[in-house]
Design a protein around this motif. Sequence first.
Motif, PDB file in Angstrom:
ATOM      1  N   ARG A 165       0.873  -1.198   0.000  1.00 57.78           N
ATOM      2  CA  ARG A 165       0.000   0.000   0.000  1.00 57.78           C
ATOM      3  C   ARG A 165       0.898   1.232   0.000  1.00 57.78           C
ATOM      4  NH1 ARG A 165      -5.109  -1.634   1.144  1.00 57.78           N
ATOM      5  NH2 ARG A 165      -5.899   0.415   1.756  1.00 57.78           N
ATOM      6  N   VAL A 166       0.733   2.031  -1.050  1.00 56.98           N
ATOM      7  CA  VAL A 166       1.589   3.211  -1.216  1.00 56.98           C
ATOM      8  C   VAL A 166       0.758   4.461  -0.880  1.00 56.98           C
ATOM      9  CG1 VAL A 166       3.030   4.507  -2.818  1.00 56.98           C
ATOM     10  CG2 VAL A 166       2.770   2.017  -3.082  1.00 56.98           C
ATOM     11  N   PHE A 167       1.159   5.147   0.193  1.00 55.55           N
ATOM     12  CA  PHE A 167       0.437   6.381   0.573  1.00 55.55           C
ATOM     13  C   PHE A 167       1.075   7.564  -0.132  1.00 55.55           C
ATOM     14  CE2 PHE A 167       0.023   3.252   3.901  1.00 55.55           C
ATOM     15  CZ  PHE A 167      -1.354   3.252   4.114  1.00 55.55           C
ATOM     16  N   VAL A 168       0.246   8.230  -0.935  1.00 56.53           N
ATOM     17  CA  VAL A 168       0.766   9.305  -1.778  1.00 56.53           C
ATOM     18  C   VAL A 168       0.857  10.586  -0.950  1.00 56.53           C
ATOM     19  CG1 VAL A 168       0.418  10.602  -3.921  1.00 56.53           C
ATOM     20  CG2 VAL A 168      -0.339   8.222  -3.737  1.00 56.53           C
ATOM     21  N   ASP A 169       1.918  11.298  -1.180  1.00 55.02           N
ATOM     22  CA  ASP A 169       2.143  12.598  -0.544  1.00 55.02           C
ATOM     23  C   ASP A 169       0.908  13.476  -0.736  1.00 55.02           C
ATOM     24  OD1 ASP A 169       3.374  14.831   0.532  1.00 55.02           O
ATOM     25  OD2 ASP A 169       5.328  14.154  -0.266  1.00 55.02           O
ATOM     26  N   ARG A 170       0.414  14.055   0.357  1.00 61.20           N
ATOM     27  CA  ARG A 170      -0.832  14.834   0.246  1.00 61.20           C
ATOM     28  C   ARG A 170      -0.658  16.084  -0.595  1.00 61.20           C
ATOM     29  NH1 ARG A 170      -4.948  13.700   4.098  1.00 61.20           N
ATOM     30  NH2 ARG A 170      -5.526  15.901   4.153  1.00 61.20           N
ATOM     31  N   GLU A 171       0.600  16.537  -0.736  1.00 60.36           N
ATOM     32  CA  GLU A 171       0.852  17.741  -1.533  1.00 60.36           C
ATOM     33  C   GLU A 171       0.778  17.463  -3.040  1.00 60.36           C
ATOM     34  OE1 GLU A 171       3.501  19.201   1.569  1.00 60.36           O
ATOM     35  OE2 GLU A 171       1.318  19.021   1.794  1.00 60.36           O
ATOM     36  N   ALA A 172       0.902  16.180  -3.408  1.00 59.50           N
ATOM     37  CA  ALA A 172       0.994  15.855  -4.835  1.00 59.50           C
ATOM     38  C   ALA A 172      -0.299  16.200  -5.572  1.00 59.50           C
ATOM     39  CB  ALA A 172       1.303  14.382  -5.008  1.00 59.50           C
ATOM     40  N   GLU A 173      -0.122  16.839  -6.756  1.00 61.68           N
ATOM     41  CA  GLU A 173      -1.281  17.194  -7.585  1.00 61.68           C
ATOM     42  C   GLU A 173      -1.529  16.056  -8.580  1.00 61.68           C
ATOM     43  OE1 GLU A 173      -3.043  20.059  -7.227  1.00 61.68           O
ATOM     44  OE2 GLU A 173      -1.744  20.666  -5.543  1.00 61.68           O
ATOM     45  N   ALA A 174      -2.637  16.135  -9.313  1.00 66.87           N
ATOM     46  CA  ALA A 174      -3.017  15.085 -10.269  1.00 66.87           C
ATOM     47  C   ALA A 174      -1.883  14.665 -11.221  1.00 66.87           C
ATOM     48  CB  ALA A 174      -4.241  15.507 -11.057  1.00 66.87           C
ATOM     49  N   PRO A 175      -1.184  15.595 -11.898  1.00 67.29           N
ATOM     50  CA  PRO A 175      -0.142  15.157 -12.852  1.00 67.29           C
ATOM     51  C   PRO A 175       0.987  14.397 -12.141  1.00 67.29           C
ATOM     52  CG  PRO A 175      -0.279  17.564 -12.772  1.00 67.29           C
ATOM     53  CD  PRO A 175      -1.343  17.056 -11.859  1.00 67.29           C
ATOM     54  N   GLU A 176       1.294  14.830 -10.895  1.00 66.18           N
ATOM     55  CA  GLU A 176       2.366  14.163 -10.163  1.00 66.18           C
ATOM     56  C   GLU A 176       1.940  12.744  -9.747  1.00 66.18           C
ATOM     57  OE1 GLU A 176       3.725  18.535  -8.683  1.00 66.18           O
ATOM     58  OE2 GLU A 176       2.335  17.320  -7.496  1.00 66.18           O
ATOM     59  N   GLN A 177       0.669  12.633  -9.396  1.00 62.17           N
ATOM     60  CA  GLN A 177       0.144  11.301  -9.066  1.00 62.17           C
ATOM     61  C   GLN A 177       0.242  10.366 -10.269  1.00 62.17           C
ATOM     62  OE1 GLN A 177      -3.779  11.505  -7.468  1.00 62.17           O
ATOM     63  NE2 GLN A 177      -3.069  12.180  -5.451  1.00 62.17           N
ATOM     64  N   GLU A 178      -0.113  10.927 -11.443  1.00 64.33           N
ATOM     65  CA  GLU A 178      -0.031  10.104 -12.664  1.00 64.33           C
ATOM     66  C   GLU A 178       1.398   9.687 -12.936  1.00 64.33           C
ATOM     67  OE1 GLU A 178      -1.975  11.992 -16.088  1.00 64.33           O
ATOM     68  OE2 GLU A 178      -3.760  12.132 -14.806  1.00 64.33           O
ATOM     69  N   GLU A 179       2.314  10.618 -12.711  1.00 65.60           N
ATOM     70  CA  GLU A 179       3.739  10.330 -12.906  1.00 65.60           C
ATOM     71  C   GLU A 179       4.174   9.172 -11.999  1.00 65.60           C
ATOM     72  OE1 GLU A 179       7.796  12.682 -12.033  1.00 65.60           O
ATOM     73  OE2 GLU A 179       6.113  13.944 -12.694  1.00 65.60           O
ATOM     74  N   LEU A 180       3.710   9.232 -10.742  1.00 70.07           N
ATOM     75  CA  LEU A 180       4.046   8.194  -9.770  1.00 70.07           C
ATOM     76  C   LEU A 180       3.468   6.841 -10.200  1.00 70.07           C
ATOM     77  CD1 LEU A 180       5.224   7.264  -7.082  1.00 70.07           C
ATOM     78  CD2 LEU A 180       3.133   8.043  -5.952  1.00 70.07           C
ATOM     79  N   GLU A 181       2.205   6.882 -10.628  1.00 74.55           N
ATOM     80  CA  GLU A 181       1.562   5.625 -11.059  1.00 74.55           C
ATOM     81  C   GLU A 181       2.339   4.990 -12.207  1.00 74.55           C
ATOM     82  OE1 GLU A 181      -2.599   5.935 -11.896  1.00 74.55           O
ATOM     83  OE2 GLU A 181      -2.783   3.777 -12.218  1.00 74.55           O
ATOM     84  N   GLU A 182       2.790   5.878 -13.128  1.00 77.99           N
ATOM     85  CA  GLU A 182       3.555   5.387 -14.276  1.00 77.99           C
ATOM     86  C   GLU A 182       4.874   4.755 -13.830  1.00 77.99           C
ATOM     87  OE1 GLU A 182       4.784   7.826 -18.000  1.00 77.99           O
ATOM     88  OE2 GLU A 182       2.606   8.024 -17.700  1.00 77.99           O
ATOM     89  N   SER A 183       5.553   5.443 -12.884  1.00 73.54           N
ATOM     90  CA  SER A 183       6.839   4.926 -12.392  1.00 73.54           C
ATOM     91  C   SER A 183       6.655   3.555 -11.739  1.00 73.54           C
ATOM     92  CB  SER A 183       7.465   5.861 -11.368  1.00 73.54           C
ATOM     93  OG  SER A 183       7.436   7.175 -11.846  1.00 73.54           O
ATOM     94  N   ILE A 184       5.580   3.449 -10.952  1.00 73.32           N
ATOM     95  CA  ILE A 184       5.331   2.161 -10.295  1.00 73.32           C
ATOM     96  C   ILE A 184       5.079   1.078 -11.348  1.00 73.32           C
ATOM     97  CG2 ILE A 184       3.770   0.861  -8.787  1.00 73.32           C
ATOM     98  CD1 ILE A 184       3.291   3.509  -7.267  1.00 73.32           C
ATOM     99  N   GLY A 185       4.294   1.446 -12.348  1.00 71.80           N
ATOM    100  CA  GLY A 185       3.957   0.487 -13.413  1.00 71.80           C
ATOM    101  C   GLY A 185       5.167  -0.025 -14.174  1.00 71.80           C
ATOM    102  N   THR A 186       6.232   0.768 -14.225  1.00 73.81           N
ATOM    103  CA  THR A 186       7.405   0.330 -14.998  1.00 73.81           C
ATOM    104  C   THR A 186       8.324  -0.603 -14.212  1.00 73.81           C
ATOM    105  OG1 THR A 186       8.567   2.335 -14.367  1.00 73.81           O
ATOM    106  CG2 THR A 186       7.482   2.357 -16.519  1.00 73.81           C
ATOM    107  N   ILE A 187       8.107  -0.727 -12.911  1.00 67.12           N
ATOM    108  CA  ILE A 187       8.892  -1.715 -12.149  1.00 67.12           C
ATOM    109  C   ILE A 187       8.464  -3.095 -12.640  1.00 67.12           C
ATOM    110  CG2 ILE A 187       9.379  -2.683  -9.859  1.00 67.12           C
ATOM    111  CD1 ILE A 187       8.607   0.079  -8.701  1.00 67.12           C
ATOM    112  N   HIS A 188       9.411  -3.925 -13.114  1.00 66.97           N
ATOM    113  CA  HIS A 188       8.899  -5.046 -13.898  1.00 66.97           C
ATOM    114  C   HIS A 188       8.355  -6.219 -13.089  1.00 66.97           C
ATOM    115  CE1 HIS A 188      13.111  -6.700 -14.025  1.00 66.97           C
ATOM    116  NE2 HIS A 188      12.407  -7.812 -13.800  1.00 66.97           N
TER     117      HIS A 188
END
Lengths: 228, 297
Positions: free
Chosen positions: B62-85
């Motif tokens: 369970r990854v708790f996202v930084d409360r300061e993060a805005e929508a584009p940053e969240q998407e960036e994070l989701e993408e980074s997680i998705g690339t971990i193989h």
Amino acid sequence: MIEMKDVWKTYPNGVMAVNGLTVYIQKGEFVYVVGPSGAGKSTFIKMMYREERPTRGDILINSQNLRLMKERHVPYLRRDIGVVFQDFKLLPSMTVFENVAFAMEVIEAGRDDIRKRVMNVLDIVRLKNKARFMPHELSGGEQQRVAIARAIVNSPAVLIADEPTGNLDPDTSWEIMHILEEINERGTTVVMATHNRSIVNNMRKRVIAIEGGRISRDEVRGAYGYES
Amino acid sequence: MKARTVGRHIKEGGKNIVRNGWMTFASVSAVTVMLLVVGAFLMVILNVNHFADSLESDVEVRVFVDREAEAPEQEELEESIGTIHQVEDVEFIPRDEGLENFIESLGEQGDYFENLRDENPLNDVFVVQAADPQDTELVAEEIDSLSYVDDIEYGSDIFEQLFAATDFVRIVGLVLIVGLLFTAVFLIANTIKLTIMARKTEIQIMKLVGATNSFIRWPFFIEGLLLGVFGAAIPIILLTYGYQRFYDSIGTATGLEFFNFLPANPLILQTSVLLLVIGAVVGVWGSLMSVRKFLRI
Ligand SMILES: Nc1ncnc2c1ncn2[C@@H]1O[C@H](COP(=O)(O)OP(=O)(O)OP(=O)(O)O)[C@@H](O)[C@H]1O
Ligand SMILES: [Mg+2]
């Protein structure tokens, strides 16, 4: 029929049992093989049914070269060669009939064929009336007749006998000889190794004498020719 | 091969079994013990695997996202997680939904937290699953090093221990089984050797009158096969009965919500078939060893 060309046999332990033996035996012949003990008679005979393989030279049975014969074809060669030994080699737990039938069963002959043919050969060896006997209920001569019946039940072209009368008294030996003669007269080639002087001298058949693994004498109507 | 010949081989093989008395008993017993262990072990392992599978849904990060993060940053994070193989699946749970779930899960007591809706204290969460549950820790570490991650949670220790324990059980079981397997093969080979010795004259005559090698060998293979198959009978009966009773009493009453033991069917059938096959293979293997060594044809 049987042809050996310059055949040599050295056993793995170095004993040279057969040394340059050449012989030709025609279809329908009756041949005695004689010679002193250790001369190589049994070795000579064993090479015919491929119990032993020659170290050198060719052996042809029915124009098949045994040297070139593949291992899986050996059983089919053996179906054409009947073998009889001094010690009968009957199966003690089987009746006379079963002992003879055994030779047909293991080559997958049909049940009806087996019954007919077994009774037929038991008739030839004059044991039809003892078909249900166990081997231990028979005399030595009768046991040998069972062994002969088993050897010819698959109608081989050649019957080989290594001292078949070796364990039998003179009268019984003659009984066996008459049966072998009869089988020969029906067209089967017979090769018999023996030390029985009186039989060889009285029958006057072809005699091949072996000494030191070589043929020392080969006469058409020969005699035993040794003091023993 | 003719039907009559098949019948003859089976009859001869059967006769040998009877004739060998004590050696037959010893061989069958060895196969029985071996297959009992194999069967019991198999049932344990399959249930442990099943347990691990059931847990798998809980083997998640369970990854708790930084409360300061805005929508584009969240998407960036989701993408980074998705690339971990090692990652198989990423699910996003917005904090509103998270709160909703939380309140619902508390039932009536949830009412006390209704006022939290105005000032949601939760983080947005990514629920990440590794393709192989054993990689969970690795995935968690990688995610931890990404930016906009406030915190992570995963149940590492329990699973590490569980996997270590099952590995240990597997190794001990395998060593035991291999030992018993060789004992069984050895005893069967010896039984067949006795048969070959007892039938020396018979074999000699068969060769002399021109029986083929395969014809001579078959009864010995059948004897081995029968020894193996007979050895499978008792284990199959015991394990079928035993597992049925076990399952009837605690199969579904494990006290764990997410886990039931594997149902008796098809587990029993699968195990039985496998034991039968192993028994047959061990039997034929044993006779093959002796036939090769002592028949010399
Ligand atoms: N399997 C074997 N291994 C080693 N040597 C053998 C083997 N068979 C026979 N010999 C040796 O080969 C020689 C010939 O033996 P063979 O049995 O052919 O003689 P034989 O003429 O049949 O004798 P006999 O009249 O006593 O039966 C002998 O010296 C014997 O010791
Ligand atoms: Mg001899």
